[in-house]
Design a protein around this motif. Sequence first.
Motif, short mmCIF file in Angstrom:
data_model
loop_
_atom_site.label_atom_id
_atom_site.label_comp_id
_atom_site.label_asym_id
_atom_site.label_seq_id
_atom_site.Cartn_x
_atom_site.Cartn_y
_atom_site.Cartn_z
N GLN A 1 43.79 28.06 41.58
CA GLN A 1 42.63 28.89 42.44
C GLN A 1 42.32 30.21 41.49
OE1 GLN A 1 42.76 28.90 46.51
NE2 GLN A 1 43.56 26.56 46.54
N GLU B 1 45.12 41.53 44.01
CA GLU B 1 43.64 41.48 43.83
C GLU B 1 43.13 40.27 44.66
OE1 GLU B 1 41.90 43.64 42.82
OE2 GLU B 1 42.74 44.95 41.11
N ALA B 2 44.25 39.51 45.18
CA ALA B 2 43.67 37.92 45.40
C ALA B 2 44.97 37.31 45.96
CB ALA B 2 42.94 37.16 44.37
N VAL B 3 44.72 36.29 46.88
CA VAL B 3 45.52 35.50 47.26
C VAL B 3 45.70 34.20 46.52
CG1 VAL B 3 46.37 33.83 49.28
CG2 VAL B 3 45.48 36.24 49.82
N SER C 1 39.13 30.35 39.16
CA SER C 1 37.85 30.29 40.00
C SER C 1 37.77 31.67 40.73
CB SER C 1 38.02 29.27 41.11
OG SER C 1 38.31 28.17 40.67
N ILE C 2 38.74 32.29 41.24
CA ILE C 2 38.45 33.58 41.74
C ILE C 2 38.01 34.53 40.77
CG2 ILE C 2 39.57 35.52 42.77
CD1 ILE C 2 41.40 33.37 44.11
N MET D 1 47.23 40.16 49.94
CA MET D 1 46.55 41.38 50.33
C MET D 1 47.27 42.40 51.03
SD MET D 1 44.08 40.62 48.41
CE MET D 1 42.84 41.76 48.28
N SER E 1 36.58 28.93 45.86
CA SER E 1 37.60 30.18 45.28
C SER E 1 36.32 31.07 44.44
CB SER E 1 38.61 29.58 44.39
OG SER E 1 39.45 28.85 45.02
N THR E 2 35.37 30.56 43.74
CA THR E 2 34.65 31.52 43.34
C THR E 2 34.04 32.72 44.30
OG1 THR E 2 34.17 29.97 41.36
CG2 THR E 2 32.52 31.76 41.76
N LEU F 1 30.91 41.45 38.96
CA LEU F 1 31.10 42.54 38.05
C LEU F 1 29.73 42.53 37.30
CD1 LEU F 1 34.91 42.44 37.66
CD2 LEU F 1 33.56 44.20 38.52
N ARG G 1 40.81 43.92 36.61
CA ARG G 1 41.57 43.17 37.66
C ARG G 1 42.67 42.32 36.82
NH1 ARG G 1 37.14 45.85 39.41
NH2 ARG G 1 36.43 45.29 41.43
N VAL H 1 36.46 33.98 38.11
CA VAL H 1 34.95 33.52 37.73
C VAL H 1 34.18 34.13 38.83
CG1 VAL H 1 33.30 31.79 38.04
CG2 VAL H 1 35.27 31.35 36.63
N GLY H 2 34.43 34.17 40.19
CA GLY H 2 33.48 35.04 41.05
C GLY H 2 33.71 36.61 40.90
N MET H 3 34.73 37.05 40.38
CA MET H 3 34.90 38.54 40.14
C MET H 3 34.14 38.94 38.93
SD MET H 3 38.85 39.32 40.72
CE MET H 3 39.57 39.62 42.35
N ASN I 1 36.00 24.76 43.15
CA ASN I 1 35.76 26.03 42.13
C ASN I 1 34.79 26.93 42.97
OD1 ASN I 1 35.62 27.58 39.98
ND2 ASN I 1 33.68 26.80 39.84
#
Lengths: 279, 314
Positions: free
Chosen positions: A122, A114-116, A125-126, A108, B60-61, A134, A65, A128-130, B57
């Motif tokens: 931000q 891959e993200a907004v 953080s996104i 998108m 957005s996470t 994964l 990503r 981190v979620g990805m 966080n």
Amino acid sequence: MAKPEEIQRIKKIAWDLRADVVKMIGVGKAGHLGGSCSLAEIVATLYFAKMHFDPKAIHDPSRDRFLLSKGHSVLIQYAALVELGVIPRDEMGKVKTLAGKLQGHPDMMTPGMEAVTGSLGQGLSISVGMALALRLEKSTSRVYVIMGDGELAEGQLWEAAMAAARYKLDSITAILDRNRIQATGPTREIFDIPNLEDKWRAFGWNVLNVDGHDVGAILDVLDKAAEIKGAPTVIVADTIKGKGVSFAENTAAFHNGIMTQEQYDKALAEIAESGRMVE
Amino acid sequence: MTSPNLRSAYGASLVRLGTKDKRVVALEADLGKSTQSAMFQAEFPDRYFQMGIAEQNMASTAAGFALTGMIPFIHSFAVFATGRDYDQLRNSICIPNLPVRICGSSAGLSDFGDGKTHQGIEDVALMRALPNMTVLCPADSIEVEKMMDCLLDWPGPVYLRINRNDLPFVSPADEPYSIGKVTMLRDGSHAAVFAAGVMVSRSLEAATALATEGISVRVLDVSTIKPLDREAIIRYAGGVDAIVTAEEHSIIGGIGSAVVEALRGVSHAPVEFVGIPDSFGISAEGYPELLVHFGLTSDAVASTIKTLLKGGRK
């Protein structure tokens, strides 16, 4: 160590991407020239050498990503995706118009995004979620996220830094585009954040440094970052804002500036000349 | 037997969804015992992510999880879940229309003791204004369970407003439920009350009381505040002489506003709001006492109906 011909190839691409950025901005219209040009070598190295990314399978779950937390520099990403054939070339002339799919910030509706991002702070953080998702899927994909040095004033980035360290997200490679200029002036004057490397270390990250315009060094440092296990890594890349366009270098005026016809021609001529010098 | 507690029903439902679908993950900002996301943690520790007291966080996470194929549920008190991370909900989640579920727990005045800072009474207004956001406000724990069962497949982000306390059972257990449904709990011919959350049971009480006075009141549970079924609102608002909305929320931007927006352009009976005037909450010893303080009672609903009907009859 990367092969010299590989380095030459990526260098050439970086200059081609810069030329496309200038063309997308055009004459008499505002565009984020400075922060896009500072990223040309980094983006070229990622998309054209390092990332596992098949332009013919952009939704492949196993892809790496790429996120621009500093979303305003998306023109350089558009240029790369055009070069890869993900975005049709004719979209370049319709950037930021109602007729096109290329928004002012990552969205998108554009293939390959891959993200907004764009509301600063931000992207990490996104990522981190990805990276957590994964990991759940036992994927080996990496997440590359690029931040700006002005952006580091956003508190959310430091929340994300703590979270990435807390979860030992070694699949994240964050790259800091340290061009030292933000929208209204030098970061040192606007909102100085001293001891950056120490701050990241204190937040539990590995820190590597690189000259963000040295393709060979970027290739090496990305390899090194991927080898570090047990914690996330940030690469602090020293760059020149507006790199390659003399009147835009190291000035906030072209953070989101407007080029005259004369400047536009000069920018393209300088970039073409630099591209030719890559031998 | 379903617990009358909405939080317990929420936690149990989250576990049920997690059992059914391994894409479900839960993120928490150190309020897991209050929000009852802790029930999911006990069952699925690998899919539970403690994000610390860092709501921005966390939001957005969650976007990152959703972009990687997961269905993330994020948790906090309603006031923080919608306010602290508004920009993250807007940009990371709503613009790309991601299936993130936002659990706004201890909503409204239901965290009675903690006062203004912890009482989310403008959350519906904030969430309603966000394009792509679905806004749900269950009236009882049965409705919580039914709503949760819709959330595996529902596209886009959802805000779920959860009361902290036990609430009386009002929704028909055996009726099928779908997001968007306006449920008529009692029919009547003189007045229609559009209510959500705790005010649904109070409006039913008002209808029962008024029936003894010969006033016939229709009560609607508007548990899906957005997307609002405009046709249903217009239909249920028809044929009566008074329309009242009842909500545990500021009168600015909540269910009253949504109903009036739905009724615009059509002729209808006079409308009055039962809700919280433009002010913050306040600490109190108990929840019922606080509802009385802000006029969120069956008596208030009944008297508002009567006032409107008097005006209507001249």
